[in-house]
Design a protein around this motif. Structure first.
Motif, PDB file in Angstrom:
ATOM      1  N   TYR A  73      -5.762  -6.490  -0.792  1.00 52.48           N
ATOM      2  CA  TYR A  73      -4.963  -5.972  -1.894  1.00 52.48           C
ATOM      3  C   TYR A  73      -5.734  -5.636  -3.169  1.00 52.48           C
ATOM      4  O   TYR A  73      -5.168  -5.197  -4.148  1.00 52.48           O
ATOM      5  CB  TYR A  73      -3.826  -6.951  -2.214  1.00 52.48           C
ATOM      6  CG  TYR A  73      -4.314  -8.373  -2.432  1.00 52.48           C
ATOM      7  CD1 TYR A  73      -4.750  -8.784  -3.680  1.00 52.48           C
ATOM      8  CD2 TYR A  73      -4.349  -9.281  -1.382  1.00 52.48           C
ATOM      9  CE1 TYR A  73      -5.214 -10.069  -3.877  1.00 52.48           C
ATOM     10  CE2 TYR A  73      -4.818 -10.574  -1.559  1.00 52.48           C
ATOM     11  CZ  TYR A  73      -5.250 -10.970  -2.808  1.00 52.48           C
ATOM     12  OH  TYR A  73      -5.712 -12.227  -3.007  1.00 52.48           O
TER      13      TYR A  73
ATOM     14  N   ASP B  31      -5.517   2.760  -1.228  1.00 55.76           N
ATOM     15  CA  ASP B  31      -4.852   1.604  -1.776  1.00 55.76           C
ATOM     16  C   ASP B  31      -4.565   0.607  -0.654  1.00 55.76           C
ATOM     17  O   ASP B  31      -3.872   0.923   0.293  1.00 55.76           O
ATOM     18  CB  ASP B  31      -3.539   2.075  -2.406  1.00 55.76           C
ATOM     19  CG  ASP B  31      -3.097   1.116  -3.468  1.00 55.76           C
ATOM     20  OD1 ASP B  31      -3.868   0.190  -3.769  1.00 55.76           O
ATOM     21  OD2 ASP B  31      -1.988   1.292  -3.988  1.00 55.76           O
ATOM     22  N   GLY B  32      -5.128  -0.596  -0.751  1.00 54.43           N
ATOM     23  CA  GLY B  32      -4.840  -1.621   0.255  1.00 54.43           C
ATOM     24  C   GLY B  32      -5.784  -1.630   1.448  1.00 54.43           C
ATOM     25  O   GLY B  32      -5.620  -2.448   2.333  1.00 54.43           O
TER      26      GLY B  32
ATOM     27  N   SER C 178      -7.476  -4.507   5.759  1.00 47.31           N
ATOM     28  CA  SER C 178      -6.433  -4.495   4.738  1.00 47.31           C
ATOM     29  C   SER C 178      -6.725  -5.600   3.728  1.00 47.31           C
ATOM     30  O   SER C 178      -7.047  -6.729   4.097  1.00 47.31           O
ATOM     31  CB  SER C 178      -5.064  -4.702   5.389  1.00 47.31           C
ATOM     32  OG  SER C 178      -5.042  -5.924   6.088  1.00 47.31           O
TER      33      SER C 178
ATOM     34  N   SER D 281       0.855  -1.185   0.000  1.00 45.62           N
ATOM     35  CA  SER D 281       0.000   0.000   0.000  1.00 45.62           C
ATOM     36  C   SER D 281       0.889   1.231   0.000  1.00 45.62           C
ATOM     37  O   SER D 281       2.076   1.141  -0.289  1.00 45.62           O
ATOM     38  CB  SER D 281      -0.900  -0.011   1.240  1.00 45.62           C
ATOM     39  OG  SER D 281      -0.136   0.306   2.392  1.00 45.62           O
TER      40      SER D 281
END
Ligand code: ZN
Ligand code: ZN
Length: 945
Positions: A673, A764-765, A671, A397
Motif C-alpha cells: 500500500y 497504485d498498490g 501488492s 488500489s
C-alpha cells in the motif's frame, strides 16, 4: 434419489413470465420468480406432514407454502416488516451467541464445522470477492473434481456484496458485509447424505425450536435459482416480512449440450446434488432484537460514538423520533429504494403513517432526520466492510478487488465528512476490529490504521486536483454518466463533489441512483480472459524437466513436424510459462545440430520452434543451453525467496501480482500500500540471501488439492490457480510453499547471490522488485563497482571517501560558480568604463563598440548594462569559440537591433536572432569580427541619421 427437473417443453414458456428480481440477488444469481418451473420439486413430504398448503402471492405471483391462509408471500416488497418492535425470534440474542447457536445446532446433527475462508477468493480467478458461502467450494468441489473439506459441513462465512452499496442506510436492511451461515451437503450419485426433506426439516427445527419462532409465522416461498454456472429449485424462508434463509438445491450445471433451457442458457443434471443454504447472521440477530434497523442490531459499538458526536443520542430516544425510525423501517420493506423518487415516496408514506399515529413532525424535520441517520448508518456499515477487507489482506488500489476496497473506503470518508464530526475512520474501523475480533484480525490494527491514513491523504489530494478539472469540464458542457464514471475512475472524484460544483456554477449534474453499484459491476467483470487454445490431435508430451531439473541431455522421437515446429514424444525443454522464458538448445540428428529457438506449450503438447526442419519419425538427441537453464532456474527460485522475504518484512497482505524470469534478470510485482523504503529493501534482500546461505532443500511434490490447501493455505496460489485435482507444491523448507509449474533449483545455495537492483511503484498498490541472481548478480555488482572506481579515480580519492568528496566538490563548485558570476559582472563593469571613453556620438546617441574575449553570457551582461543607461547603443563582439556579436540599445533610442545584427552576421557566415532592443548573432568566421563590428557601426550610423 436424484431429482431430474421438468422436461424442456414445460419450462421454456414460463421462464420469462415474471421476473421480479431483487437487485442483490441479480448480483450473484438470478431467481426466476416462477415456482411452476420446478413445481414437482417442491411437493415435499415435510409440507404434507406438517399440514402446509400451497398458495400463490397476489402481489408478486410466487407460489409459497404456509400453515395459515395468506394472501401474499410475506416477502418484501409484498408486505411490510412486522417484526420491528415485535421480534420474530427468541428475544435478545446477540451476534456471537447467534453464530455459535447455529454452528452448535448443526454440529450436534453430524455436521463438521469448517473455518471461514478469506474474503478474497484466492482459490479461483473468476470473481473478486466472496459474496456467498458456496463461493468457497466453487468451482472444483461443486464440479466433483475435488472432495469437499467435510460432508456435511457447517460454516459461517463473512461475505461482501457491493452491489447493495447504494441501498445502505436507506432501507435499514441492506449491508455491504455480512456473515452467511450455512450447512452444505454434497450428494454424489448413489451416495446421498440428505437432500430437500431433511434440509427443510433442519431449518424448521432450528427456527421454531431453538430460536423460538412461531410455526405459523414461517413461510416457504418457491423460487427457481440460477447462479455461478449452476441452477436448481430453492425455497426462501420468510418470517415477519424478512427473508431469514434461502435453501437452494443445486442439481443442474451449465452445459451447451444440455437439454434443459433456463434464461437462454442450456443446463444438464449435475454429477452432485448440492445443498446450498444461506442464513443471514445479521438478519437473524435483527429478527431477535426487533430493532428499527439491522444496523442498530449489530453495529451498536460504532453507532454510539456516532450518535454522540452528531448530538442525537438523546433525540433518538424521544418517542417522536423513535416512532419515525420504526415506521420508516417497517414501511421500507414495501419499497425498492433504487431511485430518489422511490425514496421520496417512502418518506411521504412514513409522514402519512405518523400523522395517523398522532405523531407531530414536519416533513422538513423528518427528511433532515432520515438523511442524517442514513449517513450515520453508511459510516457504520462501510467501516465494517473496510475492516473486513483490510483485515483479510486487501490493498486499496485502482484495479480489481483493491478498487472495491477503495470505493467503500472513500464513500465512508465522504459520509463522515458530511457529518462534520470529530471522528476518524481508522478509529471507527478499530472499534469494529475489536468488536468482531472473532472474524476480523485485531492483530493487524496498526497496519490497517496506517493504510486508512494513507488512503485518507490520497483522497484529499485527488479532491484538490480534481476540482480544477471539473470546472473546465463544466465550462465545456453538460456532465453525463460516462463523464462521472471517468471522473471517478481516472481522477478519484466522487459524483456528489461534481454535483456540488455544478450547482455553484449553475449547471446541474444528475447522478444515477445506482452509481456505486454501476462502478462495482464494471470492475467485477475485470477477470482473466482465457485464450482459446489451438487444438491439435496429438498425445500429451512427457515433461522430463520435472523429474530432474539438473538433467541437460535426453533422447526422443519427433512425432510431429510442420513449418519449423517440432513436437517430441518427451522433452527436457521447459516451455515459456508462469513468467519464465523458455529453454533453448539443440536437437542433434546424425551429428548435425538443429537449434531450438523457443518452446511453447499448447494444451498438453509442447512445440519446439526450430531453425531447420527435422522430419517426423526422426530420433533426436536433445541438449539444453546449460548456462541459460541454470540462470533461469536461479532467477525463478529467487522470486520465491524474495516473495517469502517480502511477506516476512512487509506483512502477509503482500501478494504476487506478476513475475518475470529471464536468464539475465528477474522481476517480481507485489501488492503493497505504499513505497518500499531503502531499509525495507535492504531487509528483504538480506533475508533472501540468508535463505540462500542456509542451503535449504527445495522439493516439488504433486499433492492432492484438498490436502495442499489444508497444509499451506491459499498463499499457495500466489502465481495463479491451476485447474486440476492435484497441485504441484514447490516447497523451500518451511520458509515458502507455492503451487508452481516452473523449474527450480533443488537447493537454495544453487541460486547464488540475490541482488535487488531497483524497486519502483508501477501503479497504485503494486511495487516492482527488479533483481539479479547468481552470476547475473555478480556481474551487476562488478559493473556498479567499476562505475564507482571510475568516479573515484577521476577525483582521485579512495571509493570509501567518494560520497564525502563528491559532496564537498559539489559545495565548492556551487560557491565557485557564484563567485565567477560576480567576477564576470565586475569585469563587465570595468570594461564598460573603458569602452565608454572611445564611444562615437551620433546625434544625441552614444554608440559603443568593442571586440573582446568575453563569452556570450559576458557579452550579454555588458550589453544589458550599457543599454540600461539613457541614449546608448552597444555593438559588442568576441572571437573566442566562434564569432559572436551582440547589438543592444536603450529604450529611448529608435533602432532595430536585429536588422543591424543580421547585416553584421552575414560577414561572419551566420545569422542573428532577437528583437529591436536586443539581438545576438554570430558565425564560424572568427577572423572577421572586427569587420563585422565596422559593418554594424556603419549600419547604426545610417539608421540613426
Ligand atoms: Zn409476493
Ligand atoms: Zn516456482
Amino acid at each position: 434419489m436424484v431429482h431430474v427437473p421438468q422436461p424442456l417443453e414445460r419450462i421454456i414458456p414460463k421462464i420469462f413470465k415474471s421476473m421480479a428480481v431483487s437487485k442483490s440477488d441479480r448480483f450473484i444469481c438470478t431467481f426466476l420468480n416462477d415456482g411452476l418451473v420446478f413445481e414437482e420439486e417442491y411437493r415435499l413430504q415435510f409440507f404434507t406432514d406438517k399440514g402446509y398448503s400451497r398458495y400463490v402471492c397476489d402481489v408478486c405471483g410466487s407460489p409459497f407454502w404456509s400453515l395459515k391462509e395468506e394472501k401474499n408471500c410475506g416477502d418484501t416488497p409484498c408486505r411490510p416488516f412486522t417484526f420491528i418492535g415485535n421480534p420474530l425470534l427468541k428475544e435478545g440474542i446477540q451476534l456471537r451467541e447467534m453464530r455459535s447457536l447455529f454452528i452448535d445446532f448443526f454440529e450436534k446433527r453430524g455436521h463438521e464445522k469448517v473455518d471461514r475462508y478469506p474474503i478474497i477468493p484466492r482459490w479461483r480467478d473468476d470473481v473478486l470477492l466472496v459474496s456467498a458461502s458456496i463461493f468457497d467450494f466453487q468451482p472444483h468441489v461443486t464440479s466433483g473434481l475435488v472432495d469437499p473439506p467435510a460432508n456435511p459441513l457447517v460454516i459461517s462465512q463473512p461475505c461482501i456484496r457491493i452491489v447493495d452499496v447504494d441501498s445502505v442506510g436507506k432501507t435499514g436492511k441492506h449491508t455491504t458485509s455480512f456473515e452467511m451461515m450455512a450447512h452444505h451437503v454434497f450428494n454424489s450419485k448413489g451416495k446421498e447424505i440428505y437432500w430437500k426433506e431433511q434440509t427443510v426439516a433442519y431449518c424448521h427445527e432450528l427456527f421454531t425450536e431453538d430460536l423460538g419462532a412461531k410455526e405459523e409465522d414461517l413461510i416457504y416461498k418457491e423460487k427457481a435459482w440460477i447462479g455461478g454456472g449452476n441452477a436448481g429449485p430453492s425455497l426462501e424462508v420468510i418470517g415477519g416480512g424478512l427473508e431469514v434463509a434461502t435453501l437452494v438445491f443445486m442439481n443442474m450445471k451449465r452445459d451447451d449440450k444440455g437439454d434443459i433451457e433456463l434464461e437462454g442458457g442450456k443446463y444438464s443434471p449435475l454429477a452432485l446434488n448440492v445443498v446450498d443454504t444461506g442464513y443471514g447472521l445479521e438478519r437473524m440477530v435483527w429478527a431477535s432484537l426487533g430493532s428499527p434497523t439491522i444496523y442498530d442490531a449489530i453495529y451498536s459499538t460504532v453507532l454510539s460514538p456516532l450518535y454522540g458526536a452528531t448530538g442525537i443520542s438523546d433525540k433518538i430516544r424521544e418517542i417522536t423520533y423513535k416512532t419515525a425510525l420504526e415506521t420508516h423501517a417497517t414501511l421500507s420493506a414495501l419499497v425498492d429504494v433504487g431511485s430518489k423518487s422511490k425514496i421520496m415516496e417512502l418518506r411521504r408514506r412514513v409522514a402519512e403513517d405518523l400523522k395517523g399515529k398522532g405523531v407531530e413532525i414536519s416533513s422538513e424535520e423528518l427528511n433532515g432526520f432520515l438523511d442524517l441517520m442514513e449517513r450515520i448508518y453508511v459510516v457504520a456499515d462501510h467501516s465494517r466492510a473496510v475492516a473486513l477487507m483490510l483485515s483479510d489482506g486487501m490493498v486499496p488500489s485502482n484495479i480489481k478487488e483493491g478498487y472495491l476496497a477503495r470505493l467503500l473506503l472513500r464513500k465512508a470518508l465522504r459520509a463522515l465528512q458530511d457529518l462534520k464530526v470529530d471522528l476518524s475512520l481508522e478509529g471507527l474501523v478499530g472499534l469494529h476490529l475489536k468488536e468482531f475480533d472473532d472474524i476480523l484480525d485485531y492483530g493487524k490494527k496498526d497496519k490497517i490504521s496506517e493504510i486508512i491514513q494513507i488512503e485518507t491523504g490520497k483522497y484529499e489530494e485527488t479532491l484538490e486536483k480534481g476540482k480544477r478539472l471539473v470546472s473546465s469540464k463544466l465550462e465545456k458542457g453538460k456532465i453525463g454518466t460516462d463523464d462521472l464514471v471517468e471522473l471517478y475512475d481516472a481522477h478519484g472524484l466522487h459524483p456528489s463533489v461534481v454535483q456540488k460544483m455544478g450547482e455553484e456554477l449553475g449547471s446541474p449534474v444528475d447522478i444515477p441512483d445506482d452509481f456505486h453499484a454501476l462502478l462495482a459491476r464494471k470492475h467485477e467483470k475485470e477477470s482473466v480472459e482465457v485464450e482459446a487454445e489451438e487444438e491439435l490431435d496429438l498425445p500429451a508430451t512427457e515433461m522430463l524437466y520435472y523429474s530432474d531439473p539438473h538433467q541437460m541431455e535426453f533422447e526422443a522421437e519427433v512425432i510431429y513436424s510442420e513449418d519449423g515446429r517440432v513436437v517430441l514424444d518427451s522433452t527436457l525443454f521447459y516451455p515459456e510459462g508462469g513468467g519464465q522464458e523458455s529453454d533453448t538448445g539443440v536437437l542433434i540428428v546424425d551429428e548435425k545440430e538443429h537449434r531450438v529457438q523457443s518452446v511453447q506449450k499448447v494444451g498438453k503438447v509442447i512445440f519446439h520452434e526450430m531453425d531447420s526442419d527435422i522430419p517426423k519419425g526422426t530420433k533426436v538427441h536433445g541438449k539444453l543451453n546449460i548456462e541459460r537453464r541454470r540462470s533461469l532456474m536461479g532467477h525463478h527460485t529467487a522470486t520465491h525467496l524474495l516473495l517469502g522475504s517480502a511477506r516476512e518484512v512487509l506483512g502477509d497482505h503482500v501478494w504476487q501480482a506478476g513475475a518475470l524470469k529471464t536468464p539475465d534478470y528477474g522481476r517480481l510485482d507485489i501488492s503493497h500500500y505504499k513505497d518500499i523504503s531503502e531499509e525495507e529493501m535492504a531487509k528483504i534482500e538480506r533475508i533472501a540471501n540468508e535463505k540462500v546461505l542456509e542451503g535449504i532443500e527445495i522439493t516439488a511434490t504433486e499433492m492432492d488439492r484438498k490436502e495442499a490447501e489444508k497444509k499451506y493455505g491459499f498463499a499457495l496460489y500466489q502465481g495463479g490457480v491451476p485447474v486440476s485435482k492435484t497441485v504441484r507444491v514447490v516447497q523451500t523448507g518451511d520458509f515458502d510453499a507455492q503451487g508452481c509449474g516452473g523449474t527450480h533449483c533443488t537447493n537454495t545455495n544453487q541460486v547464488g547471490m540475490i541482488k535487488i537492483t531497483r524497486i519502483t511503484g508501477i501503479q497504485d498498490g503494486v511495487e516492482r522488485i527488479e533483481f539479479a541472481a547468481g552470476l547475473a548478480a555478480v556481474e551487476y555488482v562488478q559493473k556498479q563497482e567499476s562505475l564507482l572506481k571510475e568516479a573515484s579515480g577521476t577525483i582521485n580519492v579512495p571509493p570509501a571517501q567518494l560520497p564525502k568528496a563528491v559532496s564537498r566538490f559539489f559545495k565548492e563548485w556551487k560557491s565557485m560558480k557564484k563567485e565567477l558570476e560576480r567576477v564576470k559582472g565586475e569585469k563587465a563593469g570595468s570594461r564598460f568604463a573603458t569602452i565608454l571613453e572611445s564611444a562615437e556620438t551620433v546625434g544625441k546617441v552614444s554608440v559603443l563598440t568593442d571586440v573582446s574575449d568575453l563569452d556570450m553570457s559576458g557579452l550579454r551582461a555588458l550589453a544589458k548594462e550599457i543599454s540600461s543607461k539613457e541614449k546608448m547603443v552597444a555593438i559588442l563582439a568576441s572571437g573566442v569559440g566562434g564569432a559572436k556579436i551582440v547589438v543592444a540599445r536603450s529604450t529611448d533610442v529608435d533602432l532595430d537591433s536585429l536588422e543591424v545584427a543580421r547585416k553584421a552576421s552575414l560577414v561572419l557566415g551566420g545569422s542573428a536572432g532577437g528583437g529591436p532592443d536586443f539581438a545576438q548573432g554570430g558565425g564560424p568566421r572568427a577572423e572577421e569580427v572586427k569587420k563585422a563590428v565596422e559593418i554594424a557601426l556603419k549600419e547604426v550610423k545610417a539608421l540613426l541619421a
